[in-house]
Design a protein around this motif. Structure first.
Motif, short mmCIF file in Angstrom:
data_model
loop_
_atom_site.label_atom_id
_atom_site.label_comp_id
_atom_site.label_asym_id
_atom_site.label_seq_id
_atom_site.Cartn_x
_atom_site.Cartn_y
_atom_site.Cartn_z
N ASP A 379 -108.39 45.28 -24.24
CA ASP A 379 -108.81 45.15 -25.63
C ASP A 379 -107.62 45.11 -26.58
O ASP A 379 -107.60 44.35 -27.55
CB ASP A 379 -109.72 46.32 -26.03
CG ASP A 379 -111.17 46.09 -25.62
OD1 ASP A 379 -111.49 44.96 -25.21
OD2 ASP A 379 -111.97 47.05 -25.71
N GLU A 380 -106.63 45.96 -26.31
CA GLU A 380 -105.53 46.07 -27.26
C GLU A 380 -104.29 46.61 -26.56
O GLU A 380 -104.38 47.45 -25.66
CB GLU A 380 -105.93 47.00 -28.41
CG GLU A 380 -104.91 47.11 -29.52
CD GLU A 380 -105.37 48.00 -30.66
OE1 GLU A 380 -104.58 48.24 -31.58
OE2 GLU A 380 -106.53 48.47 -30.61
N VAL A 381 -103.14 46.12 -27.00
CA VAL A 381 -101.87 46.67 -26.56
C VAL A 381 -101.25 47.42 -27.74
O VAL A 381 -101.07 46.85 -28.81
CB VAL A 381 -100.91 45.57 -26.08
CG1 VAL A 381 -99.54 46.15 -25.74
CG2 VAL A 381 -101.48 44.84 -24.88
N THR A 382 -100.99 48.70 -27.56
CA THR A 382 -100.41 49.54 -28.60
C THR A 382 -98.91 49.62 -28.37
O THR A 382 -98.46 50.04 -27.30
CB THR A 382 -101.02 50.95 -28.57
OG1 THR A 382 -102.42 50.86 -28.79
CG2 THR A 382 -100.41 51.84 -29.64
N VAL A 383 -98.13 49.23 -29.36
CA VAL A 383 -96.67 49.23 -29.21
C VAL A 383 -96.03 49.68 -30.52
O VAL A 383 -96.50 49.32 -31.60
CB VAL A 383 -96.15 47.84 -28.78
CG1 VAL A 383 -96.55 46.77 -29.78
CG2 VAL A 383 -94.65 47.85 -28.60
N ASP A 384 -94.99 50.48 -30.40
CA ASP A 384 -94.24 50.92 -31.57
C ASP A 384 -92.82 51.24 -31.12
O ASP A 384 -92.57 51.51 -29.94
CB ASP A 384 -94.89 52.16 -32.21
CG ASP A 384 -94.42 52.41 -33.64
OD1 ASP A 384 -93.64 51.58 -34.16
OD2 ASP A 384 -94.82 53.42 -34.23
N GLU A 385 -91.90 51.19 -32.06
CA GLU A 385 -90.51 51.54 -31.78
C GLU A 385 -89.96 52.29 -32.98
O GLU A 385 -90.05 51.82 -34.11
CB GLU A 385 -89.68 50.28 -31.52
CG GLU A 385 -88.23 50.57 -31.16
CD GLU A 385 -87.41 49.31 -30.94
OE1 GLU A 385 -86.27 49.25 -31.42
OE2 GLU A 385 -87.94 48.38 -30.28
#
Length: 540
Positions: A379-385
């Motif tokens: 459904d979704e790919v969660t990504v943060d940096e």
């Protein structure tokens, strides 16, 4: 048809001195100090390349690090041993062939179904239409699969081993578990159940070093990467625990065969449009003693036969800085139920010993996947940096205290903003509170508006950890400004009914003045008085 060697052919996108290029394994490792970092658009592929290829090759070629001193010596040299890496890759050149007829990399030679059926290669790429998914944002259907270059196919292949869905898989000849032409009960790829946290450095060399676990007990004799196994993988798969770190990093959660074809329309003359994808090995038991890239949370009452911890997964739409509780839990403390990823705990120890500098340009990449119906779709790919001051990893540091305080205060203000929104909604006669999972809540807007400020604070603390107290005061001043900028439009546009509310006779009933007064009180409780903060900041 020409082969494609992952050792020398360009397939790993990197940023080299500001220029995006594709390099092979040898170039990426030997010249890691000259490369700013991986430059992939897909974070799933970036994590897969790091775990499934670069780290295992480095551990195999240059050896496992057993002590902090071993790690420090390699860090101080500033480059990896190019001679050992080249020697290792040269001796195993046939094991890194993408289209080998005998032992294709991370695949099963000759893998086929009873009817020799194949599937479109888009099955390996979640963002592309595949199967019965409706291509709302794609002009392609399953009957018109994309053409992947060998480089793109290699990246998608590795990502599938890490993140593939848990859908029913095609049954292949030689798999005794096949029933009715299919295999059921498949789990997602091993990283699909984790909240992956990857420390990043200023160069690819620094990133790889920060991701190299120190193993005091060394390496088990039977622990090896998938390409170095005594026999090539076949269609038969197993349910077993990992033999060690190398086995876990290169886990073959699927049985796959890429089907190349001559294609004069693409550079290199080879493309991949079809694939065979079947069930692969399943992990048995918990991997928390080995897994370096996720935080863990204690289970209060684990069921019989279940591990006492579970991985901390990233929440959709939640900025990484809001999860500092898990990222900074680097030292076991009685009563604390969360522990940081092993690599961040290791970095804390290296900083405490003076091996890592206080102003290290450390960042963390967080990646997670939210699966849909029965984990059969992504459904979704969660990504943060985010930047992460390395000093914040130390248990008793002032920087850690400030970072945790900022996250805690932001959460309190989020709750206060939601409460304000609910009160105004009630005052206007709109009925019940807005459900947490429907609509856009005021607190979520506030946290989104906080994020640039928090990023600047973290970057500043990384460069100047001695200014932690001053940074906290600056945060309190700016946070107050941000919250009023966020809520003022709502207060200014409140309708006439909101001034008196539905119950004018109630002293503290739902009305505009009560909502605003409550917010001001919370601001003073959480952030302190604005005049005091500004005075102290000016004097700092």
């Amino acid at each position: 048809m020409d082969d494609f060697s992952l050792i020398d052919a360009g397939w790993i996108p990197v940023d080299r001195r500001g220029v995006r290029v594709e390099v092979g394994i040898r170039d990426a490792l030997v010249h890691a100090q000259e490369i700013d970092g991986l430059a992939l658009d897909d974070p799933l592929e970036a994590v897969a390349i790091l775990r499934q290829v670069l780290l295992p090759v480095l551990l195999e070629a240059c050896g496992v690090l057993r002590t902090d001193d071993d790690w420090a010596q390699r860090w101080d040299v500033g480059v990896f041993d190019g001679e050992r890496i080249t020697e290792y890759l040269t001796a195993r050149a046939d094991q890194f062939s993408l289209f080998s007829t005998e032992r294709p990399f991370a695949q099963v030679a000759g893998l086929h179904t009873a009817k020799n059926e194949t599937r479109p290669v888009s099955l390996l790429v979640p963002r592309l239409a595949a199967g019965n998914s409706v291509p709302l944002f794609s002009s392609r259907t399953e009957s018109d699969p994309p053409r992947l270059s060998p480089a793109a196919a290699a990246r998608a292949l590795l990502a599938a081993h890490c993140w593939d869905t848990a859908a029913i898989k095609t049954g292949v000849v030689g798999d005794p578990q096949v029933k009715g032409g299919k295999t059921t009960g498949n789990h997602t790829g091993p990283l699909g159940q984790l909240g992956v946290v990857v420390p990043l450095g200023e160069t690819l060399f620094h990133t790889l070093m920060l991701n190299l676990p120190i193993l005091p007990a060394g390496r088990r004799p039977d622990d090896r990467p998938q390409w170095a196994s005594e026999a090539p993988a076949g269609p038969r798969w197993m349910i077993r625990p990992p033999r060690g770190l190398l086995d876990l990093l290169t886990w073959q959660s699927r049985r796959i065969r890429l089907i190349p074809q001559e294609d004069p329309t693409v550079p290199g003359g080879i493309s991949v449009r079809q694939v065979v994808l079947a069930a692969g090995d399943r992990l048995l038991g918990s991997v928390h003693h080995l897994e370096p890239h996720t935080a863990w949370r204690q289970v209060d009452k684990p069921k019989a036969g279940q591990p006492p911890v579970r991985p901390v997964r990233h929440q959709s739409g939640r900025a990484a800085w809001r999860g500092f509780e898990a990222l900074l839990a680097t030292v076991p403390t009685p009563g604390e139920k969360v522990s940081a990823p092993k690599l961040l705990s290791q970095a804390a120890g290296l900083r405490e010993d003076g091996i890592l500098p206080a102003d290290l340009a450390l960042r963390v990449l967080t990646v997670g996947v939210q699966y849909g119906t029965q984990s059969a779709v992504i459904d979704e790919v969660t990504v943060d940096e985010i930047p992460l001051p390395v000093t914040a990893l130390l248990r008793d540091s002032e920087v850690r205290r400030v970072v945790l305080a900022v996250a805690d205060q932001a959460e309190s203000l989020r709750v206060a903003a939601n409460r304000l929104g609910d009160t105004l909604r009630e005052a206007a006669g709109a009925g019940e509170k807005l459900p947490w999972d429907k609509g856009q809540r005021l607190g979520d807007m506030l946290v989104h508006n906080f994020t640039p400020t928090v990023r600047r604070l973290l970057a500043g603390l990384a460069r100047h950890p001695q200014d932690a107290a001053k940074a906290e005061l600056a945060w309190k001043v700016i946070a107050r400004q941000v919250i009023w900028e966020t809520v003022d439009p709502l207060l200014s546009t409140a309708g006439p009914r909101a001034f008196l509310g539905p119950h004018p006779d109630e002293l503290f009933g739902a009305r505009l003045a009560v909502a605003e007064t409550s917010l001001r009180r919370t601001l003073n409780d959480v952030l302190g008085r604005d005049a005091d903060n500004r005075r102290d900041l000016a004097a700092a």
